[in-house]
Design an enzyme around this catalytic site. Structure first.
Site, PDB file in Angstrom:
ATOM      1  CG  HIS A 140      14.026   6.792  86.216  1.00 30.27           C
ATOM      2  ND1 HIS A 140      15.240   6.141  86.309  1.00 30.27           N
ATOM      3  CD2 HIS A 140      14.278   7.956  85.573  1.00 30.27           C
ATOM      4  CE1 HIS A 140      16.168   6.895  85.751  1.00 30.27           C
ATOM      5  NE2 HIS A 140      15.609   8.001  85.298  1.00 30.27           N
ATOM      6  CD  GLU A 143      16.073   5.922  80.173  1.00 30.54           C
ATOM      7  OE1 GLU A 143      16.677   5.521  81.184  1.00 30.54           O
ATOM      8  OE2 GLU A 143      15.729   7.092  80.018  1.00 30.54           O
ATOM      9  CG  HIS A 151      16.504  12.771  85.281  1.00 27.14           C
ATOM     10  ND1 HIS A 151      16.774  11.445  85.472  1.00 27.14           N
ATOM     11  CD2 HIS A 151      16.562  13.357  86.500  1.00 27.14           C
ATOM     12  CE1 HIS A 151      16.984  11.221  86.773  1.00 27.14           C
ATOM     13  NE2 HIS A 151      16.862  12.366  87.403  1.00 27.14           N
ATOM     14  CG  ASP A 165      18.883  12.455  80.445  1.00 26.18           C
ATOM     15  OD1 ASP A 165      17.958  12.746  81.231  1.00 26.18           O
ATOM     16  OD2 ASP A 165      19.536  11.391  80.546  1.00 26.18           O
ATOM     17  CG  HIS A 166      14.546  11.393  79.630  1.00 24.21           C
ATOM     18  ND1 HIS A 166      14.142  10.292  78.925  1.00 24.21           N
ATOM     19  CD2 HIS A 166      15.705  11.044  80.244  1.00 24.21           C
ATOM     20  CE1 HIS A 166      15.010   9.303  79.109  1.00 24.21           C
ATOM     21  NE2 HIS A 166      15.964   9.742  79.899  1.00 24.21           N
ATOM     22  CG  HIS A 224      18.858   6.953  77.713  1.00 23.07           C
ATOM     23  ND1 HIS A 224      19.544   6.717  78.879  1.00 23.07           N
ATOM     24  CD2 HIS A 224      18.747   8.299  77.617  1.00 23.07           C
ATOM     25  CE1 HIS A 224      19.834   7.868  79.468  1.00 23.07           C
ATOM     26  NE2 HIS A 224      19.366   8.839  78.715  1.00 23.07           N
ATOM     27  CG  HIS A 227      12.236  10.861  83.813  1.00 21.24           C
ATOM     28  ND1 HIS A 227      12.372  10.238  82.598  1.00 21.24           N
ATOM     29  CD2 HIS A 227      13.506  11.037  84.276  1.00 21.24           C
ATOM     30  CE1 HIS A 227      13.658  10.031  82.348  1.00 21.24           C
ATOM     31  NE2 HIS A 227      14.364  10.511  83.340  1.00 21.24           N
TER      32      HIS A 227
END
Length: 600
Positions: free
Chosen positions: A160, A205, A73, A75-76, A416, A71
């Site tokens: 999410h 996660e 975000h 941090d990904h 995560h 996705h």
């Protein structure tokens, strides 16, 4: 890396840690990178994954078969241009259509903050973001994509955030499912589901590994009450959010409440990024849930009447107001600037609606810190009220357990999340589902042994031959040994007779024979000895083909027996026996009978 019969998972990021997700999966001889995120708590090289775990002195393209981004975000996906354009990766990158549309917007916004405003070096450029996105192959939901002849991937919607995907990765009969935290709430603007695919391992996660959240309705009611009370006493409310997902959900909530209560206090959201975000929510309305799609026919829920675009000068306006500002962890950007201005007034409130990683201002104030050291050694006194209300799109422990029930994995791997919380959830999973659960730290490798089933076709001729030999009929519950030659042709295995194998592979047959010399005491002539052997074998071995040939040999099936006088001893005979590989079962029978005859 690792065994060909197992799945191996070295973690470059998100191992007992939140942020910088980056997992290398080795399965069936294929290497797949899952996510390539950035850590928001660092401003040096630690913000990027450590790619030296994969290769010390080569291009990543030589080691990776593909990269999958779950996705948008940061941090990904935040390190994706760094990996592809600066470290060097030219292979395919897979993500859903909404992720592909939104990802470059967030990357460019973060680049502006990091490079243009903070003046940092060793960072990717705008052109690098564009070049990186050219390598992206968009995924449709529930569509099986053949990466190569052996590797296939299939995306499911994770719920999410918009476009977030669970991915089923398959190589032969081995498989892995990777998911961000799924959203199981029925009222969420997006929702998740996956097949009962029974993967060898499920990677999930675990940000909220120990949390069982109260009902969403209770949290929504509490959120509206806190905002309303602050507005009534003339205070200002700051809600730091990520541009997509949470922001839209909370905007819908406040819009409806303002309409119902006939409230007049202004609500603002950060311009630019969130406007683009709303544009993509409207563009990808079919990716949201049924309630949103039905409402969209009458009124677009993302077109707000009470919520206006924010200008930075509004932060100094007197009177109550509500402001949604990015980013969500108060580590930079407009949300941090507004926080600095409003922090000194106890009438004001900041509501943190999601997780904050260690090192960010959001994490510090949620842990009760009231004096903050800012840039230039300035100290900021925090007097405003700090509230934490988890509207995070991450699943809580209950949601993760539900996901395991849906997919029925043989093993579980947690990423995560914080180590202590992961340890708690690991125990719950192993106790309830009786499966092994792993939680490797960054740089560690988890190895899972699998038992792949390899399908083999059996030729009809071979089956007929086996049936002709007698024995029970084939039974799927009772294994039966089959004798034949296993050949591989066009990536499939087939069990055939040796004659058919030679024919299909275009090979010539080679005859292999074994010989044995036996010395016996016998005063008769050579022909007499051979005749006595022939007669005795005929009388004893009923049902066997036994021939006395003109060339002075006896044949028992494929065994050849020849007699000659010994050169050293005239009363001794040398018995020469020769047999083929297939005739080996008759050899010892014939030899025993001949020896018995000689000693009579």
């Amino acid at each position: 890396i690792g065994k060909i019969t197992g799945c191996v998972f070295p973690l470059q990021g998100a191992g007992q840690d939140v942020g910088r997700s980056c997992i290398l999966v080795s399965i069936g001889g294929k290497n797949i990178m899952l996510d390539c995120g950035m850590h928001m708590g660092y401003n040096d090289d630690r913000r990027f994954p450590d790619f030296s775990y994969i290769t010390q002195n080569g291009r990543l393209t030589d080691f990776l078969d593909c990269v999958i981004i779950s996705h948008f975000h940061l941090d990904h996906c935040g390190a994706l241009p760094y990996m592809s354009e600066m470290v060097g990766y030219d292979g395919p990158i897979y993500m859903t259509h909404p992720t592909k549309a939104i990802c470059p917007i967030l990357l460019e916004d973060f680049r502006k903050i990091t490079v243009d405003k903070k003046g940092e070096t060793n960072f990717f450029t705008s052109q690098m973001i564009k070049d990186c996105m050219k390598k992206v192959v968009p995924l449709n939901l529930h569509q099986t994509v053949q990466v190569d002849d052996e590797l296939e991937i299939k995306a499911y919607y994770a719920g999410h955030v918009l476009g977030a995907a669970m991915v089923h990765i398959k190589v032969g009969s081995e498989s892995v499912v990777y998911t961000v935290s799924v959203n199981k709430y029925a009222k969420s603007h997006i929702s998740a589901w996956i097949d009962k695919c029974r993967p060898d391992i499920l990677i999930s996660e675990s940000t909220y590994a120990t949390t069982i959240r109260d009902s969403k309705r209770c949290r929504e009611r509490d959120f509206l009450k806190k905002v309303h009370e602050t507005i009534e006493r003339g205070g200002k409310v700051l809600i730091p959010v990520f541009a997509l997902g949470r922001a839209q959900e909370l905007c819908i909530l406040l819009e409806t409440f303002w309409e119902r209560m006939n409230l007049k206090a202004p609500i603002y959201f950060s311009t630019g990024l969130t406007e683009k975000a709303n544009h993509y929510y409207k563009l990808f309305i079919t990716w949201t849930n049924q309630k949103i799609r039905k409402t969209f026919v009458q009124r677009n829920m993302f077109e707000f009447k009470h919520i206006k675009a924010f200008d930075r000068s509004y932060a100094d306006n007197p009177g109550p107001m509500v402001v949604f500002a990015t980013p969500g962890m108060l580590h930079a950007g407009q949300s941090l600037q507004i926080f600095k201005k409003w922090a000194g007034n106890e009438k004001n409130m900041v509501i943190m609606p999601g997780y904050c990683v260690q090192g960010t201002i959001g994490h510090k104030i949620l842990n009760g810190q009231r004096k903050l050291e800012m840039e230039g050694r300035a100290t900021l006194d925090v007097k405003l009220q700090v509230e934490y209300m988890s509207f995070s799109a991450h699943a809580d422990a209950k949601g993760i357990m539900q996901l395991i029930r849906m997919a029925e994995p043989r093993n579980m791997l947690l990423v995560h999340g914080e180590a202590v919380k992961m340890e708690f959830l690991k125990g719950k999973i192993e106790q309830e589902f009786s499966i092994d659960c792993y939680m490797p730290a960054n740089g560690e490798t988890a190895t899972v042994t699998t038992n792949p089933s390899v399908p083999v076709d059996i030729s009809l001729n071979l089956l007929k031959r086996e049936m002709a030999l007698g024995g029970p009929l084939p039974d799927p519950k009772k294994p039966r040994t089959m004798h034949g030659t296993l050949i591989m042709k066009e990536n499939s295995l087939k069990l055939v007779s040796s004659e058919q194998a030679l024919k299909e592979l275009g090979l010539n047959e080679h005859q292999l024979r074994f010989t044995c010399r036996v010395q016996l005491q016998d005063p008769h002539s050579d022909p007499d000895t051979l005749h006595r052997i022939y007669t005795h074998l005929k009388s004893v071995l009923k049902g066997y083909t036994i021939q006395h040939l003109p060339d002075g040999t006896v044949m028992v099936e494929s065994i050849v027996i020849k007699v000659s006088s010994s050169a050293e001893d005239t009363n001794a005979k040398v018995l020469l026996l020769s047999w083929s590989y297939q005739g080996g079962e008759y050899f010892f029978t014939a030899l025993c009978i001949v020896k018995r005859l000689m000693y009579q």
